[in-house]
Design a protein around this motif. Structure first.
Motif, mmCIF file in Angstrom:
data_model
loop_
_atom_site.group_PDB
_atom_site.id
_atom_site.type_symbol
_atom_site.label_atom_id
_atom_site.label_comp_id
_atom_site.label_asym_id
_atom_site.label_seq_id
_atom_site.Cartn_x
_atom_site.Cartn_y
_atom_site.Cartn_z
ATOM 1 N N PHE A 13 -36.918 -12.522 11.940
ATOM 2 C CA PHE A 13 -38.308 -11.958 11.973
ATOM 3 C C PHE A 13 -39.478 -13.025 12.227
ATOM 4 N N LEU A 16 -38.916 -16.339 10.887
ATOM 5 C CA LEU A 16 -37.963 -16.326 9.677
ATOM 6 C C LEU A 16 -36.514 -15.953 10.013
ATOM 7 N N LYS A 42 -28.959 -8.857 3.135
ATOM 8 C CA LYS A 42 -27.946 -7.828 3.216
ATOM 9 C C LYS A 42 -28.621 -6.460 3.783
ATOM 10 N N SER A 43 -29.815 -5.918 3.559
ATOM 11 C CA SER A 43 -30.172 -4.733 4.046
ATOM 12 C C SER A 43 -30.466 -4.996 5.771
ATOM 13 N N HIS A 201 -26.264 -3.889 -6.457
ATOM 14 C CA HIS A 201 -26.479 -4.827 -7.585
ATOM 15 C C HIS A 201 -25.502 -4.328 -8.571
#
Ligand SMILES: Nc1ncnc2c1ncn2[C@@H]1O[C@H](COP(=O)(O)OP(=O)(O)OP(=O)(O)O)[C@@H](O)[C@H]1O
Length: 247
Positions: A13, A16, A42-43, A201
């Motif tokens: 992005f 990044l 992860k997403s 999680h």
């Protein structure tokens, strides 16, 4: 043969770099839990599999079909055909607020597959029963608890007969007492041999239900193993440090 094959996936992005050469495979009927610190990608990795994010390099192959091959995307039509084989369940449910539970389930197969109303009705009834929500068919989402909303979201994904289900932190937005009912539904799907990739999680769930746990950090897959291997004897220091912090 792997049902999901990801090779050297890259995604940025702006400046990044979020995915740095991620490679992994998922086998038919395998349940893979992906764990790792916040912001590790992860997403983004999961969303890339269903083309909700466009990657900058690498390949994603589902069965024998490439969504993207060495950075080059297949046609929109081909991508639609491939991603239709996967269902995605989001952290914040993403139900249509202006539709009843039943219509939430039936909309996509009606529009995409043109299935007849009677067939859709019997299928949505069966799936609502499966997730324990037969009595909520006429209700709008804002009358449901978070756990019920997520179970509707899972039933909605199943309406499209997916070969693969992807879950992006499906219990993170829920009060702790409501996570169990969602995890129970997912556990049953695992027992029915559904192929699933679950960003989570919930370490207890990962330990109990996953065939394999993958630790992801800083845009990379650091290591993967059976729950016993990863939780009991992590090979990498970063995995150890992460698990020491959270377990
Ligand atoms: N659309 C976007 N635009 C800019 N940056 C983004 C975008 N989506 C994600 N990011 C950034 O990419 C990095 C990875 O995000 P991602 O959501 O994939 O991580 P994650 O491991 O799923 O984290 P979490 O566990 O907190 O959900 C983060 O630094 C995030 O801020």
């Amino acid at each position: 043969m792997a049902i999901i094959e990801v090779t050297n996936l890259k995604k940025s992005f702006g400046n990044l770099e979020v995915l740095k050469n991620v490679s992994f495979e998922v086998q038919q009927s395998e349940v893979v839990a992906v764990i790792g610190p916040s912001g590790s990608g992860k997403s983004t990795m999961l969303r890339s599999l269903v083309h909700l994010e466009e990657v900058n390099g690498g390949s994603i192959k589902i069965d024998n079909d490439y969504i993207v091959k060495e950075g080059h995307y297949s046609s929109v039509q081909q991508i639609k055909g491939i991603t239709a084989r996967m269902g995605m369940v989001f952290q914040h449910f993403n139900l249509f607020p202006h539709l009843t539970v039943q219509d939430n389930l039936e909309l996509a197969p009606k529009l995409v597959k043109g299935q007849p109303a009677a067939a859709l009705r019997s299928k949505s009834s069966a799936l609502l029963e499966k997730v324990g929500l037969s009595d909520k068919r006429e209700v709008y989402p804002h009358h449901l608890s978070g756990g019920q909303k997520q179970r509707v979201a899972i039933a909605r994904a199943l309406m499209m007969d997916p070969e693969i289900l992807l879950f992006d932190e499906p219990t993170s937005a829920l009060d702790p007492e409501l996570t169990g009912e969602v995890l129970e539904v997912m556990k049953r799907l695992a027992e029915e041999q559904m192929t699933m990739v679950i960003v989570t999680h919930e370490m207890g769930f990962a330990r109990e239900v996953a065939d394999r746990v993958v630790f992801m950090a800083d845009g990379q897959f650091i290591e993967s193993g059976t729950p016993e291997q990863l939780f009991g004897h992590p090979k990498h220091e970063r995995t150890k440090a992460f698990l020491n912090r959270i377990l």
